[in-house]
Design a protein around this motif. Structure first.
Motif, PDB file in Angstrom:
ATOM      1  N   PRO A 231       0.617  -1.162   0.173  1.00 12.63           N
ATOM      2  CA  PRO A 231      -0.061   0.050  -0.027  1.00 12.63           C
ATOM      3  C   PRO A 231       0.948   1.216  -0.173  1.00 12.63           C
ATOM      4  O   PRO A 231       0.450   2.195  -0.840  1.00 12.63           O
ATOM      5  N   PRO A 232       1.808   1.497   1.076  1.00 13.89           N
ATOM      6  CA  PRO A 232       2.539   2.687   0.715  1.00 13.89           C
ATOM      7  C   PRO A 232       3.390   2.844  -0.352  1.00 13.89           C
ATOM      8  O   PRO A 232       3.208   4.057  -0.965  1.00 13.89           O
ATOM      9  N   LEU A 233       3.948   1.757  -0.857  1.00 18.27           N
ATOM     10  CA  LEU A 233       4.309   2.048  -2.115  1.00 18.27           C
ATOM     11  C   LEU A 233       3.832   2.393  -3.513  1.00 18.27           C
ATOM     12  O   LEU A 233       4.032   3.337  -4.183  1.00 18.27           O
ATOM     13  N   PHE A 234       2.474   1.609  -3.421  1.00 19.11           N
ATOM     14  CA  PHE A 234       1.623   2.071  -4.584  1.00 19.11           C
ATOM     15  C   PHE A 234       0.890   3.514  -4.306  1.00 19.11           C
ATOM     16  O   PHE A 234       0.817   4.232  -5.300  1.00 19.11           O
ATOM     17  N   TYR A 235       0.740   3.703  -3.026  1.00 19.97           N
ATOM     18  CA  TYR A 235       0.012   5.190  -2.938  1.00 19.97           C
ATOM     19  C   TYR A 235       1.095   6.086  -3.185  1.00 19.97           C
ATOM     20  O   TYR A 235       1.028   7.255  -3.596  1.00 19.97           O
ATOM     21  N   ALA A 236       2.287   5.968  -2.640  1.00 19.19           N
ATOM     22  CA  ALA A 236       3.634   6.846  -3.069  1.00 19.19           C
ATOM     23  C   ALA A 236       3.637   7.165  -4.443  1.00 19.19           C
ATOM     24  O   ALA A 236       4.026   8.572  -4.870  1.00 19.19           O
ATOM     25  N   GLU A 237       3.338   6.404  -5.485  1.00 20.13           N
ATOM     26  CA  GLU A 237       3.377   6.419  -6.785  1.00 20.13           C
ATOM     27  C   GLU A 237       2.008   6.967  -7.426  1.00 20.13           C
ATOM     28  O   GLU A 237       2.048   7.882  -8.255  1.00 20.13           O
ATOM     29  N   GLY A 238       0.877   6.343  -6.726  1.00 24.03           N
ATOM     30  CA  GLY A 238      -0.269   6.708  -7.309  1.00 24.03           C
ATOM     31  C   GLY A 238      -0.937   8.031  -6.942  1.00 24.03           C
ATOM     32  O   GLY A 238      -1.705   8.692  -7.565  1.00 24.03           O
ATOM     33  N   VAL A 239      -0.931   8.367  -5.427  1.00 23.61           N
ATOM     34  CA  VAL A 239      -1.771   9.561  -5.093  1.00 23.61           C
ATOM     35  C   VAL A 239      -1.364  10.750  -5.491  1.00 23.61           C
ATOM     36  O   VAL A 239      -2.191  11.816  -5.916  1.00 23.61           O
ATOM     37  N   PRO A 240      -0.139  11.061  -5.852  1.00 24.74           N
ATOM     38  CA  PRO A 240       0.430  12.206  -6.336  1.00 24.74           C
ATOM     39  C   PRO A 240      -0.002  12.525  -8.054  1.00 24.74           C
ATOM     40  O   PRO A 240      -0.618  13.667  -8.160  1.00 24.74           O
ATOM     41  N   LYS A 241      -0.437  11.437  -8.646  1.00 25.85           N
ATOM     42  CA  LYS A 241      -1.015  11.458  -9.741  1.00 25.85           C
ATOM     43  C   LYS A 241      -2.593  11.793 -10.019  1.00 25.85           C
ATOM     44  O   LYS A 241      -2.948  12.068 -10.927  1.00 25.85           O
ATOM     45  N   ILE A 242      -3.096  11.415  -8.857  1.00 25.40           N
ATOM     46  CA  ILE A 242      -4.727  11.452  -9.030  1.00 25.40           C
ATOM     47  C   ILE A 242      -5.504  12.585  -7.843  1.00 25.40           C
ATOM     48  O   ILE A 242      -6.566  12.730  -8.040  1.00 25.40           O
ATOM     49  N   GLY A 243      -4.654  12.889  -6.760  1.00 26.99           N
ATOM     50  CA  GLY A 243      -5.015  13.605  -5.811  1.00 26.99           C
ATOM     51  C   GLY A 243      -5.677  13.007  -4.685  1.00 26.99           C
ATOM     52  O   GLY A 243      -5.950  11.538  -4.659  1.00 26.99           O
ATOM     53  N   THR A 244      -5.745  13.681  -3.705  1.00 25.91           N
ATOM     54  CA  THR A 244      -6.332  12.906  -2.299  1.00 25.91           C
ATOM     55  C   THR A 244      -7.684  12.482  -2.322  1.00 25.91           C
ATOM     56  O   THR A 244      -8.225  11.706  -1.807  1.00 25.91           O
ATOM     57  N   ALA A 245      -8.618  13.630  -2.964  1.00 28.85           N
ATOM     58  CA  ALA A 245     -10.302  13.092  -3.084  1.00 28.85           C
ATOM     59  C   ALA A 245     -10.433  12.203  -3.913  1.00 28.85           C
ATOM     60  O   ALA A 245     -11.085  11.146  -3.307  1.00 28.85           O
ATOM     61  N   LEU A 246      -9.729  11.771  -4.849  1.00 27.94           N
ATOM     62  CA  LEU A 246     -10.036  10.700  -5.859  1.00 27.94           C
ATOM     63  C   LEU A 246      -9.427   9.375  -5.045  1.00 27.94           C
ATOM     64  O   LEU A 246      -9.873   8.508  -5.187  1.00 27.94           O
ATOM     65  N   SER A 247      -8.285   9.796  -4.364  1.00 30.78           N
ATOM     66  CA  SER A 247      -7.528   8.578  -3.705  1.00 30.78           C
ATOM     67  C   SER A 247      -8.535   7.902  -2.810  1.00 30.78           C
ATOM     68  O   SER A 247      -8.533   7.046  -2.441  1.00 30.78           O
ATOM     69  N   SER A 248      -9.204   8.842  -1.820  1.00 40.98           N
ATOM     70  CA  SER A 248      -9.942   8.635  -0.770  1.00 40.98           C
ATOM     71  C   SER A 248     -11.160   7.649  -1.205  1.00 40.98           C
ATOM     72  O   SER A 248     -11.472   6.703  -0.542  1.00 40.98           O
ATOM     73  N   ILE A 249     -11.754   7.949  -2.469  1.00 41.96           N
ATOM     74  CA  ILE A 249     -12.895   7.340  -2.971  1.00 41.96           C
ATOM     75  C   ILE A 249     -12.445   5.888  -3.375  1.00 41.96           C
ATOM     76  O   ILE A 249     -12.824   4.841  -2.998  1.00 41.96           O
ATOM     77  N   LEU A 250     -11.173   5.814  -4.027  1.00 45.43           N
ATOM     78  CA  LEU A 250     -10.638   4.653  -4.639  1.00 45.43           C
ATOM     79  C   LEU A 250     -10.435   3.753  -3.306  1.00 45.43           C
ATOM     80  O   LEU A 250     -10.514   2.516  -3.288  1.00 45.43           O
ATOM     81  N   SER A 251      -9.933   4.198  -2.282  1.00 47.15           N
ATOM     82  CA  SER A 251      -9.697   3.429  -1.198  1.00 47.15           C
ATOM     83  C   SER A 251     -10.573   2.803  -0.542  1.00 47.15           C
ATOM     84  O   SER A 251     -10.470   1.794   0.406  1.00 47.15           O
ATOM     85  N   ALA A 252     -11.912   3.054  -0.900  1.00 46.29           N
ATOM     86  CA  ALA A 252     -13.089   2.214  -0.276  1.00 46.29           C
ATOM     87  C   ALA A 252     -13.192   0.861  -0.848  1.00 46.29           C
ATOM     88  O   ALA A 252     -13.766   0.121  -0.162  1.00 46.29           O
ATOM     89  N   ALA A 253     -12.195   0.595  -1.859  1.00 42.02           N
ATOM     90  CA  ALA A 253     -11.864  -0.928  -2.314  1.00 42.02           C
ATOM     91  C   ALA A 253     -11.635  -1.775  -0.978  1.00 42.02           C
ATOM     92  O   ALA A 253     -11.789  -2.956  -0.839  1.00 42.02           O
ATOM     93  N   GLU A 254     -11.153  -1.075   0.071  1.00 44.49           N
ATOM     94  CA  GLU A 254     -10.785  -2.072   1.284  1.00 44.49           C
ATOM     95  C   GLU A 254     -11.746  -2.712   1.849  1.00 44.49           C
ATOM     96  O   GLU A 254     -11.771  -3.900   2.339  1.00 44.49           O
ATOM     97  N   LEU A 255     -12.917  -2.072   1.891  1.00 42.37           N
ATOM     98  CA  LEU A 255     -13.982  -2.742   2.240  1.00 42.37           C
ATOM     99  C   LEU A 255     -14.651  -3.864   1.854  1.00 42.37           C
ATOM    100  O   LEU A 255     -14.908  -5.052   2.314  1.00 42.37           O
TER     101      LEU A 255
END
Length: 298
Positions: A231-255
């Motif tokens: 997760p940190p590795l993927f987030y470190a690469e992915g979050v800057p590309k799409i922003g916090t708002a969109l990342s928070s929505i996609l992170s709902a895949a956890e559930l």
């Protein structure tokens, strides 16, 4: 854009696997300190080893990277990751798993709120609708509708909300600082900060009391890979590309992943109503990304 979406999505899926293995580790008699300590320690070791080998490649040496963010700030920012593990794993011990998950999922609106307060960035109409769908789907998928909440631990609720705030902080920091670092180095520094914090709060007695000769070694490595490395590795690469708002929505895949793991691995009964909630969440994640998917991420 599509690459960032996929990285954050799969990072969230990896997070969703965690609770199942944490429960199995608790079942074997290990404590909160054992689980969080082993996760952070093995995660930091794996990331630094990977970065060591990466830094020896000719392609890496050819790059001239100007580091703006001091390393100590990256280590300090990593404490958010450690706090997520501590608060969430403690929450799971105090309240039903369905309630713990729904408390953690509050990071969605918390992260949007923090971004609006700090950066004055308003969510788009589609993002706002997706957030509402995610929250509605969370209530269904977590089993909250069917569960009895008459005897909930207030302490457990508090830990769950603290985990959500820490998770939102992690998403925000991951997207805003240290983006000039290679993803591996950034992740290694942040997990080192998490490891230091956890070792301060829970001295690493598992390193010398014989716990690693049992199943803690197995659970520690599994939890580290799916919770601390990917997760940190993927987030470190992915979050800057799409922003916090969109990342928070996609992170709902956890559930949805957590629900599926509970059904397939732990053999928990997952009702039709909960699967409906999973479908609502998945549709909410696709909704704000349709334009990117149609363009192939360009």
């Amino acid at each position: 854009m599509l690459k960032g979406i996929l990285l954050v999505f799969f990072g969230a899926c990896s997070f969703g696997i965690l609770s199942t293995f944490v429960k199995l580790a608790y079942h074997d008699g290990y404590t909160l300190g054992d689980v969080t300590g082993a996760q952070a320690f093995f995660g930091a070791v794996i990331l630094w080893v990977l970065f060591f080998f990466q830094s020896r490649t000719s392609s890496y040496k050819a790059k001239e990277i100007k580091l703006i963010t001091p390393r100590w700030k990256m280590v300090l920012a990593g404490t958010c990751t450690g706090l997520v593990s501590i608060f969430y794993y403690q929450c799971v011990k105090l309240v039903p798993n369905s309630v713990a998950i729904i408390l953690l999922m509050q990071f969605i609106w918390i992260s949007i709120l923090l971004e609006f307060i700090i950066y004055k960035k308003k969510p788009t109409g589609l993002q706002f609708l997706a957030i509402l769908l995610v929250l509605a789907g969370t209530i269904l998928a977590s089993g909250m509708v069917e569960a009895s909440i008459s005897s909930l631990s207030l302490k457990g609720i508090g830990f769950g909300l603290l985990a959500a705030i820490s998770y939102a902080g992690f998403l925000m920091l991951s997207g805003k600082i240290g983006n000039e670092y290679p993803a591996l180095q950034k992740s290694a520094l942040m997990i080192t900060g998490a490891c230091i914090l956890i070792f301060i709060l829970f001295p690493p007695v598992f390193l010398y009391n014989g716990a690693l000769s049992g199943s803690l070694l197995k659970w520690g490595l599994i939890i580290a890979i799916f919770g601390t490395v990917i997760p940190p590795l993927f987030y470190a690469e992915g979050v800057p590309k799409i922003g916090t708002a969109l990342s928070s929505i996609l992170s709902a895949a956890e559930l949805p992943v957590a629900v599926m793991m509970a059904g397939f691995v732990l053999q928990e009964q997952v009702s039709f109503l909960r699967w409906m909630g999973v479908c609502v969440i998945l549709s909410a994640m696709v909704l704000p990304n349709l334009k990117y998917l149609r363009k192939g991420g360009r």
